[in-house]
Design a protein around this motif. Structure first.
Motif, mmCIF file in Angstrom:
data_model
loop_
_atom_site.group_PDB
_atom_site.id
_atom_site.type_symbol
_atom_site.label_atom_id
_atom_site.label_comp_id
_atom_site.label_asym_id
_atom_site.label_seq_id
_atom_site.Cartn_x
_atom_site.Cartn_y
_atom_site.Cartn_z
ATOM 1 N N CYS A 66 0.604 -1.435 -0.276
ATOM 2 C CA CYS A 66 0.226 0.287 0.259
ATOM 3 C C CYS A 66 0.786 1.438 -0.448
ATOM 4 N N ALA A 67 1.676 1.592 0.505
ATOM 5 C CA ALA A 67 2.824 2.424 0.569
ATOM 6 C C ALA A 67 3.390 2.537 -0.514
ATOM 7 N N ARG A 68 3.767 2.026 -1.322
ATOM 8 C CA ARG A 68 4.731 2.042 -2.298
ATOM 9 C C ARG A 68 3.769 2.026 -3.398
ATOM 10 N N THR A 69 2.266 1.427 -3.571
ATOM 11 C CA THR A 69 1.692 2.094 -4.902
ATOM 12 C C THR A 69 0.544 3.618 -4.184
ATOM 13 N N TYR A 70 0.108 3.401 -3.336
ATOM 14 C CA TYR A 70 -0.360 5.462 -2.149
ATOM 15 C C TYR A 70 1.261 6.341 -3.314
ATOM 16 N N TYR A 71 2.578 5.635 -3.403
ATOM 17 C CA TYR A 71 3.644 6.807 -3.883
ATOM 18 C C TYR A 71 3.245 7.286 -5.339
ATOM 19 N N VAL A 72 3.735 5.710 -5.697
ATOM 20 C CA VAL A 72 3.546 5.260 -7.459
ATOM 21 C C VAL A 72 2.311 6.062 -7.509
ATOM 22 N N MET A 73 1.501 6.259 -6.752
ATOM 23 C CA MET A 73 -0.114 6.917 -7.473
ATOM 24 C C MET A 73 0.195 8.652 -7.908
ATOM 25 N N PHE A 74 1.096 8.805 -6.944
ATOM 26 C CA PHE A 74 1.075 10.881 -7.146
ATOM 27 C C PHE A 74 2.419 10.417 -7.369
ATOM 28 N N GLU A 75 2.898 9.558 -8.411
ATOM 29 C CA GLU A 75 4.018 9.559 -9.182
ATOM 30 C C GLU A 75 4.041 9.456 -10.737
ATOM 31 N N TRP A 76 2.834 9.300 -11.030
ATOM 32 C CA TRP A 76 2.888 7.957 -12.265
ATOM 33 C C TRP A 76 3.042 8.829 -13.136
ATOM 34 N N ASP A 77 3.254 10.344 -13.286
ATOM 35 C CA ASP A 77 3.442 10.428 -14.715
ATOM 36 C C ASP A 77 5.378 10.042 -14.649
ATOM 37 N N TYR A 79 6.466 7.022 -13.536
ATOM 38 C CA TYR A 79 5.938 5.783 -13.254
ATOM 39 C C TYR A 79 5.540 5.296 -14.862
ATOM 40 N N ALA A 80 4.611 5.413 -14.681
ATOM 41 C CA ALA A 80 4.433 5.418 -16.128
ATOM 42 C C ALA A 80 5.189 5.199 -17.580
ATOM 43 N N LYS A 81 6.166 6.241 -17.470
ATOM 44 C CA LYS A 81 7.307 5.818 -18.812
ATOM 45 C C LYS A 81 8.425 5.300 -17.949
ATOM 46 N N HIS A 82 8.667 5.066 -16.839
ATOM 47 C CA HIS A 82 9.402 3.837 -16.174
ATOM 48 C C HIS A 82 8.526 2.349 -15.090
ATOM 49 N N PRO A 83 7.807 1.926 -16.181
ATOM 50 C CA PRO A 83 7.479 0.911 -15.259
ATOM 51 C C PRO A 83 8.199 0.144 -14.270
ATOM 52 N N ALA A 84 9.014 -0.277 -15.322
ATOM 53 C CA ALA A 84 10.830 -1.364 -14.571
ATOM 54 C C ALA A 84 10.879 -0.699 -12.745
ATOM 55 N N GLU A 85 10.487 0.322 -12.811
ATOM 56 C CA GLU A 85 11.427 1.037 -11.401
ATOM 57 C C GLU A 85 10.367 0.522 -10.335
ATOM 58 N N ILE A 86 8.893 0.477 -11.136
ATOM 59 C CA ILE A 86 8.163 0.297 -9.676
ATOM 60 C C ILE A 86 7.682 -0.323 -8.701
ATOM 61 N N PRO A 87 8.452 -1.726 -8.771
ATOM 62 C CA PRO A 87 9.192 -2.801 -7.986
ATOM 63 C C PRO A 87 10.632 -1.888 -7.055
ATOM 64 N N ILE A 89 11.436 -0.706 -4.434
ATOM 65 C CA ILE A 89 11.050 -0.391 -3.090
ATOM 66 C C ILE A 89 12.355 -0.316 -2.185
ATOM 67 N N TRP A 90 13.545 -0.874 -2.081
ATOM 68 C CA TRP A 90 14.712 -0.481 -1.935
ATOM 69 C C TRP A 90 15.803 0.190 -2.262
ATOM 70 N N GLU A 91 15.151 0.976 -3.434
ATOM 71 C CA GLU A 91 15.366 2.626 -3.820
ATOM 72 C C GLU A 91 15.001 4.121 -3.070
ATOM 73 N N GLY A 92 13.642 2.959 -2.042
ATOM 74 C CA GLY A 92 13.045 4.341 -1.531
ATOM 75 C C GLY A 92 11.268 4.708 -2.646
ATOM 76 N N GLY A 93 10.802 5.068 -1.914
ATOM 77 C CA GLY A 93 8.779 5.597 -2.392
ATOM 78 C C GLY A 93 8.383 4.878 -1.369
ATOM 79 N N LEU A 94 8.363 4.615 -0.407
ATOM 80 C CA LEU A 94 7.882 4.333 0.012
ATOM 81 C C LEU A 94 6.562 5.502 1.183
ATOM 82 N N ALA A 95 5.058 5.779 0.925
ATOM 83 C CA ALA A 95 5.225 6.712 1.669
ATOM 84 C C ALA A 95 3.593 6.153 2.897
ATOM 85 N N ILE A 96 4.525 6.408 4.229
ATOM 86 C CA ILE A 96 3.497 6.232 5.254
ATOM 87 C C ILE A 96 2.238 6.234 5.176
ATOM 88 N N HIS A 97 1.918 7.680 4.994
ATOM 89 C CA HIS A 97 0.715 7.261 5.246
ATOM 90 C C HIS A 97 -0.611 6.463 3.808
#
Length: 269
Positions: A66-77, A79-87, A89-97
């Motif tokens: 959920c943290a990753r989905t939340y982050y990706v959703m608001f940075e979709w512009d 990740y839509a161009k770099h879908p391979a980056e979505i998984p 998570i070790w590079e950061g991008g986990l939204a606490i909320h």
């Protein structure tokens, strides 16, 4: 970057083709320490010893997703161009909320299936959650993310920070506010506050609501200093909007539950 200042190695360990990053190690450490504290308290409150182990085995992976989905959703512009980056998570991008939303939903379902009060579980877990957040921010430190705006080295030295923190805040030729540290300290203070509030014997659910209020107040102000915030509009930071909403929701629930008589049991009962 000044060649004399080298960032800390993000890699904790190489095991053949497997790379283990400090980001994951630090977050894992926060989870394990929080689990230990929650399990000890759960036994004192009359719950089975394995209750929180079972809950964590469900809640942690769901919260990460959920943290990753939340982050990706608001940075979709991006990740839509770099879908391979979505998984990655070790590079950061986990939204606490996002993670908090996933954990709460999991907790509600888990409590219902076990026949346990969700509020009782949430009260026990609250100190562990905020301690895990305090520790987890150091994963952002290792990744050189979640920092604030530019500052001078003299400013950082005036905070009496050790050199390893100051040097890690030197990114692409510029020093930055260590907002990860500000939030870590705020959350650590919140952990001790919640431990003290246990002795007051608040009504059931109010310890968790206190956590939401404390964390959200700090997050609102610290988020305003960050340069990598998820944005709702050009000037509106998502985390600040959510923080205000959580404070209002938690305070409202606190009052309604008391007025309606929904919070008769107390934490130490």
């Amino acid at each position: 970057m000044d060649p004399a200042i080298q960032p800390l190695d993000r890699v904790f360990l190489h095991l053949g083709p497997i790379t283990i990053y400090w980001y994951g190690v630090i977050i894992g450490t926060g989870v394990l320490l929080g689990l230990w504290i929650a399990t000890r308290e759960a036994v004192k409150r009359g719950l089975a010893k394995e209750t929180f182990v079972d809950l964590v085995l469900l809640a942690v992976p769901i919260a990460i997703i959920c943290a990753r989905t939340y982050y990706v959703m608001f940075e979709w512009d991006y990740y839509a161009k770099h879908p391979a980056e979505i998984p990655k998570i070790w590079e950061g991008g986990l939204a606490i909320h996002g993670g908090l939303i996933g954990a709460i939903i999991t907790g509600v379902v888990f409590a219902k299936r076990r026949g346990i009060s969700f509020w009782k579980l949430a009260d026990i877990a609250a100190p562990s959650i905020i301690l895990g957040q305090a520790i987890g921010r150091w994963g952002n430190f290792m990744n050189q993310e979640a920092h604030g705006g530019p500052v001078t080295r003299q400013f950082l030295e005036s905070l009496h920070l050790p050199d390893f923190i100051i040097n890690q805040m030197y990114i692409d030729g510029q020093y930055y506010h260590p907002t990860f540290l500000y939030e870590s300290i705020w959350n650590l203070m919140g952990f001790f506050l919640l431990i003290m509030l246990r002795r007051i014997n608040l009504r059931r659910g109010e310890l968790f609501l206190s956590y939401l209020i404390w964390y959200s107040i700090g997050r609102f102000f610290i988020e305003g200093m960050r340069t990598d915030s998820l944005m709702l509009t050009d000037h509106l930071r998502i985390a600040q909007v959510v923080s205000i909403a959580l404070v209002v929701l938690a305070a409202g629930l606190w009052m309604v539950r008391r007025v309606k008589g929904w919070a008769k049991e107390r934490y130490l009962d």
